[in-house]
Design a protein around this motif. Structure first.
Motif, PDB file in Angstrom:
ATOM      1  N   UNK A 104       0.626  -1.197   0.015  1.00  0.00           N
ATOM      2  CA  UNK A 104       0.049   0.019  -0.228  1.00  0.00           C
ATOM      3  C   UNK A 104       0.700   1.218  -0.012  1.00  0.00           C
ATOM      4  N   UNK A 105       0.446   2.077  -0.748  1.00  0.00           N
ATOM      5  CA  UNK A 105       1.260   3.316  -0.955  1.00  0.00           C
ATOM      6  C   UNK A 105       0.975   4.443  -0.101  1.00  0.00           C
ATOM      7  N   UNK A 106       1.762   5.263   0.639  1.00  0.00           N
ATOM      8  CA  UNK A 106       1.544   6.291   1.495  1.00  0.00           C
ATOM      9  C   UNK A 106       0.417   7.255   1.066  1.00  0.00           C
ATOM     10  N   UNK A 107       0.316   7.571  -0.369  1.00  0.00           N
ATOM     11  CA  UNK A 107      -0.623   8.445  -0.956  1.00  0.00           C
ATOM     12  C   UNK A 107      -2.047   8.177  -0.739  1.00  0.00           C
ATOM     13  N   UNK A 108      -2.535   6.980  -0.329  1.00  0.00           N
ATOM     14  CA  UNK A 108      -3.663   6.416   0.027  1.00  0.00           C
ATOM     15  C   UNK A 108      -4.010   7.049   1.407  1.00  0.00           C
ATOM     16  N   UNK A 109      -3.173   7.425   2.183  1.00  0.00           N
ATOM     17  CA  UNK A 109      -3.602   8.199   3.551  1.00  0.00           C
ATOM     18  C   UNK A 109      -3.283   9.632   3.683  1.00  0.00           C
ATOM     19  N   UNK A 110      -1.930   9.643   3.323  1.00  0.00           N
ATOM     20  CA  UNK A 110      -1.374  11.124   3.439  1.00  0.00           C
ATOM     21  C   UNK A 110      -0.668  11.560   2.003  1.00  0.00           C
ATOM     22  N   UNK A 111      -1.481  11.953   1.044  1.00  0.00           N
ATOM     23  CA  UNK A 111      -1.040  12.441  -0.359  1.00  0.00           C
ATOM     24  C   UNK A 111       0.015  13.543  -0.162  1.00  0.00           C
ATOM     25  N   UNK A 112      -0.407  14.485   0.737  1.00  0.00           N
ATOM     26  CA  UNK A 112       0.313  15.866   0.805  1.00  0.00           C
ATOM     27  C   UNK A 112       1.900  15.504   1.244  1.00  0.00           C
TER      28      UNK A 112
ATOM     29  N   UNK B  77       2.048  18.001  13.619  1.00  0.00           N
ATOM     30  CA  UNK B  77       3.288  16.960  13.293  1.00  0.00           C
ATOM     31  C   UNK B  77       3.193  17.029  11.750  1.00  0.00           C
ATOM     32  N   UNK B  78       1.946  16.813  11.253  1.00  0.00           N
ATOM     33  CA  UNK B  78       2.031  16.424   9.811  1.00  0.00           C
ATOM     34  C   UNK B  78       2.599  17.830   8.901  1.00  0.00           C
ATOM     35  N   UNK B  79       2.209  18.903   9.554  1.00  0.00           N
ATOM     36  CA  UNK B  79       2.773  19.958   8.789  1.00  0.00           C
ATOM     37  C   UNK B  79       4.464  20.006   8.862  1.00  0.00           C
ATOM     38  N   UNK B  80       4.934  19.705   9.780  1.00  0.00           N
ATOM     39  CA  UNK B  80       6.379  19.371   9.729  1.00  0.00           C
ATOM     40  C   UNK B  80       6.904  18.551   8.877  1.00  0.00           C
TER      41      UNK B  80
ATOM     42  N   UNK C 221       4.011   8.273  11.242  1.00  0.00           N
ATOM     43  CA  UNK C 221       3.036   8.099  10.304  1.00  0.00           C
ATOM     44  C   UNK C 221       2.218   6.626  10.160  1.00  0.00           C
ATOM     45  N   UNK C 222       3.086   5.719  10.427  1.00  0.00           N
ATOM     46  CA  UNK C 222       2.503   4.237  10.311  1.00  0.00           C
ATOM     47  C   UNK C 222       1.415   4.410  11.796  1.00  0.00           C
ATOM     48  N   UNK C 223       1.707   5.152  12.744  1.00  0.00           N
ATOM     49  CA  UNK C 223       0.794   4.946  13.851  1.00  0.00           C
ATOM     50  C   UNK C 223      -0.599   5.906  13.382  1.00  0.00           C
ATOM     51  N   UNK C 224      -0.435   6.819  12.684  1.00  0.00           N
ATOM     52  CA  UNK C 224      -1.558   7.601  12.125  1.00  0.00           C
ATOM     53  C   UNK C 224      -2.283   6.729  11.069  1.00  0.00           C
ATOM     54  N   UNK C 225      -1.792   5.958  10.311  1.00  0.00           N
ATOM     55  CA  UNK C 225      -2.465   5.110   9.406  1.00  0.00           C
ATOM     56  C   UNK C 225      -3.121   4.269  10.339  1.00  0.00           C
TER      57      UNK C 225
END
Length: 442
Positions: free
Chosen positions: A101-109, A150-153, A176-180
């Motif tokens: 699974x690609x990170x873009x599926x959760x946090x495309x930014x 955290x995401x802004x950083x 990021x894995x925790x947020x996913x």
């Protein structure tokens, strides 16, 4: 949250049959550490799923004279990543997520999100900038942070390299894995941890960290200064590391968790095999090294003065965890001494001598770059005034103290370096192994 400690034990140590566990000998080791102020903390050893040794030295609260005990809780730092990796692999087993699974599926930014996979992050091969290296980290780590902050950083940083190009340890991966996991489960990380690991294993002293509470038998952390333990007063707010380093536990309960993981109670056989695959430099939430001709898996941690290490040796079904809230001799060195005692009939207790004070000019014969065909890093020896510094390329950097003529050591790194200036040679003793180095001559 610190980088994995690289533990190198070469294959030239003869195989020794395991002996009956010698409790008295290990008691002597930790009594020695306590007498010489070499550390404060707790250790637990499991053999085939049963605790065969436990001990605690020092204080959880020095000022009030409260001694540590087997139920004292400590911050475990990056050992948290093994828990988080286990949670992610459970979601993979349940088909709620895949390693591809690609990170873009959760946090495309996030930069390169369309190229970074879950497995890249689990194995530290994503290229994502390490948040703990942010220039202002020491300021914002001390206060509560929202996910948005955290995401802004994370979003404002470009990647350090392309996915799967190499392995570089980055706490950002596990944040990021925790947020996913939170997105998938619609729960907080703390709730996921509780429902999937803590309750099923019956853990009573493990959980998501909060403000340290000594009344709940939770340890404060210290640094030794001028032979005294000085309190570290500022601590990381746990909203910052989350699944990269926010868990508190005891050595006993870390051993329960690791033993359960490796006995197949938490993830499928296929997932466990993937976690143990260190062929790319790092497993999934696990590092793999050789100890006395035996493969071992584990993780270490460091946060706010706390240092920890858990190791599992599959061949002998041994699990060892040490967590310190005051460190001079490193957890790595403590555990190596325990393993030496377990496997080596000729085990000797370490000696602690007062360091020899040398003038800066006396250090000059040792300076230079040293290489060995048997060691993965070249070691550069420099000095800062009257202190000799060892810097392993792409590895650890640590100060050395003189203990004998041409002999230096670092208790924190568990390393001894003996120099032979007239021969342009140095011998590194690390975790029971001796490696010859040759100094590059210009």
């Amino acid at each position: 949250m610190i980088k994995i400690i690289i533990i190198v034990l070469l294959m030239n140590i003869p195989t020794i049959q395991a002996q009956t566990f010698n409790k008295e000998r290990i008691d002597s080791l930790f009594n020695l550490l306590e007498i010489h102020n070499q550390g404060m903390g707790s250790i637990s050893v499991y053999k085939e799923g049963k605790e065969v040794y436990k001990n605690s030295i020092g204080y959880l609260d020095v000022k009030n004279g409260i001694e540590a005990n087997e139920k004292t809780k400590y911050r475990i730092g990056s050992i948290t990543k093994t828990f988080t990796a286990t949670l992610i692999m459970q979601l993979v087993d349940e088909k709620k997520l895949s390693l591809g699974t690609f990170l873009v599926d959760y946090f495309p930014e996030v930069s390169n999100a369309n190229k970074i996979t879950i497995e890249h992050m689990l194995r530290h091969r994503s290229g994502l900038f390490n948040l703990t290296e942010d220039e202002d980290f020491r300021k914002w780590m001390l206060v509560p942070n929202t996910r948005k902050e955290m995401m802004n950083r994370i979003v404002k940083r470009e990647v350090d390299f392309q996915p799967d190009e190499k392995m570089t340890y980055s706490n950002t991966n596990y944040v990021l894995l925790s947020y996913i996991a939170e997105e998938i489960e619609s729960k907080t990380y703390a709730e996921i941890l509780e429902s999937r690991i803590i309750k099923p294993l019956g853990l009573k002293r493990t959980g998501y960290g909060k403000i340290i509470n000594t009344e709940d038998n939770e340890a404060l952390s210290y640094v030794r200064e001028n032979s005294e333990w000085s309190l570290i007063e500022k601590h990381t707010d746990m909203s910052v590391p989350i699944g990269a380093g926010a868990i508190v536990s005891t050595p006993t309960e870390l051993n329960v968790f690791y033993t359960s993981l490796f006995s197949g109670k938490l993830v499928s056989k296929n997932s466990l095999e993937k976690m143990m695959d260190t062929s790319l430099g790092m497993g999934i939430g696990l590092g793999g090294e050789i100890f006395f001709d035996k493969q071992a898996y584990g993780h270490n941690g460091g946060i706010d003065g706390f240092q920890s290490l858990t190791l599992y040796v599959p061949e002998d079904k041994i699990t060892i965890s040490y967590i310190g809230n005051g460190i001079v001799m490193s957890p790595n060195n403590c555990i190596v001494n325990v393993l030496k005692s377990y496997y080596n009939k000729n085990y000797k207790l370490p000696e602690f001598k007062e360091p020899i004070q040398l003038k800066t000019k006396a250090l000059d014969p040792y300076l230079g770059v040293y290489t060995s065909d048997l060691f993965p890093f070249q070691i550069t020896i420099t000095k800062e005034d009257t202190v000799l510094i060892a810097d392993a390329k792409d590895g650890p950097k640590f100060p050395l103290v003189a203990y004998a003529k041409d002999g230096f050591k670092s208790d924190r790194a568990g390393a001894t370096l003996n120099f032979y200036p007239t021969e342009n040679k140095m011998i590194l003793e690390l975790n029971g192994s001796k490696v010859n180095f040759i100094k590059k001559v210009k």
